[in-house]
Design an enzyme around this catalytic site. Structure first.
Site, PDB file in Angstrom:
ATOM      1  N   GLU A  20       8.668   8.240 -16.979  1.00 12.40           N
ATOM      2  CA  GLU A  20       7.490   8.701 -17.107  1.00 12.40           C
ATOM      3  C   GLU A  20       6.902   8.190 -18.488  1.00 12.40           C
ATOM      4  OE1 GLU A  20       6.853  12.748 -14.468  1.00 12.40           O
ATOM      5  OE2 GLU A  20       8.262  12.930 -16.164  1.00 12.40           O
ATOM      6  N   HIS A  31       0.859  -1.147  -0.017  1.00 12.44           N
ATOM      7  CA  HIS A  31       0.023   0.002  -0.069  1.00 12.44           C
ATOM      8  C   HIS A  31       0.858   1.276   0.031  1.00 12.44           C
ATOM      9  CE1 HIS A  31      -3.471  -2.814   1.441  1.00 12.44           C
ATOM     10  NE2 HIS A  31      -2.328  -3.279   2.040  1.00 12.44           N
ATOM     11  N   LYS A  83      15.720  21.917 -11.690  1.00 12.69           N
ATOM     12  CA  LYS A  83      14.834  20.364 -11.681  1.00 12.69           C
ATOM     13  C   LYS A  83      15.565  19.309 -12.511  1.00 12.69           C
ATOM     14  CE  LYS A  83      10.490  20.213 -11.691  1.00 12.69           C
ATOM     15  NZ  LYS A  83       9.798  19.428 -10.696  1.00 12.69           N
ATOM     16  N   SER A  94      13.805  21.697 -16.538  1.00  7.85           N
ATOM     17  CA  SER A  94      12.591  22.379 -16.695  1.00  7.85           C
ATOM     18  C   SER A  94      12.790  23.715 -17.406  1.00  7.85           C
ATOM     19  CB  SER A  94      12.005  22.650 -15.353  1.00  7.85           C
ATOM     20  OG  SER A  94      10.947  23.755 -15.549  1.00  7.85           O
TER      21      SER A  94
END
Ligand code: ARG
Length: 494
Positions: A314, A168, A307, A301
């Site tokens: 992804e 979980h 970043k 970024s």
């Protein structure tokens, strides 16, 4: 384009008007050469096998055969030299099959007109797909194997790092990193087995099924299989070729079952890639900081200068959605079709090719990310004492001290509560008296624990204590790493 009296498509003789090539939109609508050209090698190989069978059967002469083989050979080299620029790709000719046949006829004349004897594009495209899928599965299996080996290398290097496991996404029990890496390895290895099982269906040749009903000519489908296997080099490099000819000519031309099996296999690989990507995205976050991705595989970024975004991971996760889409699209395309070929089936290649490209690229990317990743042991260790990872181990200890598990579970729950009340983060910070007091109050057993209880606490001790087969602790990992290394070493040798 031709005059209005006849179709520009050489096989549209029955048409009174100018045929489907005369409206450019119709021509574009029906064509598949823009994407099926990538099967040209498979198409040519299938045609050579078919022509050899025709010569065996006396349906074409030996000189026809050598003209056909030579012509196809030349075409193969021409296309290899310039896949997209090959002048034989003509939209009017619809697909890879007709373009190659037309180019052959242009080269060798009448002998070329005999190639399609006893054959239809329907069994031809089914065969091409089988050939393409055999290769695709091999490529995916090689990439899956390479990814598995990269995971094993990382496990060999960093596998002994003790870390939390999660259920979980909440801290569960301590494990070693290697056990988690071997979980991914097992998943990808099973994906390879799934794709390996597939060529069983692929090894049934549809060639000779014709348009739907077979042929009244004395074609010899078994002989075609012999020629196909020889051309494939089957058996020589340990490659499996075709084993038999299909039973039902109708099924052979109507079904895309092996394509669907492959899409399912690809979807499963994409699913595991996506789960892995998700996990590492979390591990690479500042909050976790478990893993540092190589800068090649993160992006910056445009606005936030600091970043490092895990875009490759992804995209691996995101593209899984596309692969599922291709599987569902293909299932949907097939669901309403009468048996026998329907042109809807032409769409199969869009989905197969796109899914294959995506999964292959994702596998390669995943491997590079694994190869270049650095796990941060200090960072993992710094948080290891949080979350009472040793609670289950303590419950096991109580079982061995004669306390029924359900009661032991309750005792430990109470001890965790006690820690929280006192602002302690570790069960090991409690006193022996605390353990015995709570055990006695909940179970009636006096002196259930002695000093040995402390050996069962703390993540480093716990990972050494797991003893069940396949456990995620140190021993389980060590044994399994060994076994998996020899598994892959043997496969390389085979
Ligand atoms: N390009 C077609 C396909 O990919 C080949 C078969 C066409 N057959 C036909 N009867 N129109 O499915």
């Amino acid at each position: 384009m031709n005059s209005s009296s006849a179709s520009s498509k050489p096989w549209e003789h029955a048409k009174a008007g100018s045929g489907s090539g005369s409206d450019p939109l119709a021509a574009r609508f029906v064509e598949s050469i823009s994407y099926d050209r990538r099967m040209f090698e498979h198409d040519i190989l299938g045609s050579i096998a078919h022509a050899r069978m025709l010569a065996d059967a006396g349906l074409i002469s030996d000189s026809d055969l050598s003209a056909i083989e030579q012509g196809l050979e030349e075409i193969r080299w021409e296309i290899r030299a310039d896949l997209d620029g090959w002048p034989g790709w003509k939209v009017d000719l619809e697909d890879v099959h007709m373009c190659i046949e037309a180019a052959l006829i242009e080269k060798i004349g009448d002998a070329g007109r005999k190639l399609h004897t006893g054959r239809s594009r329907n069994d031809q495209v089914a065969l091409d797909l089988h050939l393409w899928l055999m290769e695709a599965c091999r490529v995916l299996n090689d990439e899956l194997a390479a990814l598995c080996r990269a995971l094993l290398d990382l496990a060999q290097r960093d596998g002994r790092i003790v870390m939390p496991s999660y259920t979980h996404l909440q801290r569960a029990q301590p494990i070693v990193l290697g056990a988690e890496l071997l979980c991914w390895e097992q998943a990808f290895s099973q994906c390879a087995q799934r794709l390996e099982a597939l060529p069983v269906g692929l090894r049934i040749s549809p060639l000779g099924a014709g348009a739907i009903a077979g042929s009244s000519l004395p074609i010899d489908r078994q002989a075609s299989v012999g020629h196909l296997n020889k051309l494939l080099g089957a058996g020589q490099r340990g490659d499996a070729g075709f084993e038999a000819v299909s039973d039902s000519s109708i099924y052979s031309t109507a079904s895309r079952d092996t394509a669907l099996d492959a899409l399912y296999g690809m979807s499963m690989a994409a699913m595991w890639l996506s789960r892995w990507a998700e996990q590492w995205i979390i591990y690479a976050s500042t909050e976790f900081g478990f893993v540092k991705l190589d800068d090649r595989y993160t992006t910056g970024s445009s606005m936030m200068p600091q970043k490092r975004n895990p875009d490759m991971l992804e995209l691996i996760r995101g593209r899984c959605g596309n692969v599922y889409g291709h599987l569902v699209a293909m299932l949907t395309i097939c669901k309403g079709l009468t048996v026998g070929y329907n042109r809807d089936l032409q769409e199969d290649k869009r989905h197969l090719f796109a899914a294959f490209d995506m999964v292959r690229d994702s596998l390669v990317m995943a491997r590079r990310i694994v190869e270049s990743a650095r796990f941060n042991e200090d960072r993992i260790r710094a948080g290891l004492e949080r979350g009472f990872l040793d609670a289950t181990s303590l419950a096991d200890y109580l079982v061995l001290r004669g306390i029924p598990f359900r009661l032991g579970h309750q005792v430990v729950g109470r001890l965790v509560q006690l820690c929280e009340e006192r602002g302690l983060t570790r069960l090991g910070d409690l006193e022996l008296g605390d353990f015995n007091r709570i055990a006695a109050s909940l179970t009636g057993a006096e002196g259930a624990c002695d000093e040995s209880v402390f050996e069962w606490l703390g993540p480093d001790g716990v990972v050494k204590r797991y003893r069940s087969q396949g456990n995620a602790g140190l021993d389980g990992f060590r044994d399994r790493l060994e076994a998996r290394r020899s598994y892959w070493a043997e496969r390389v040798r085979a």
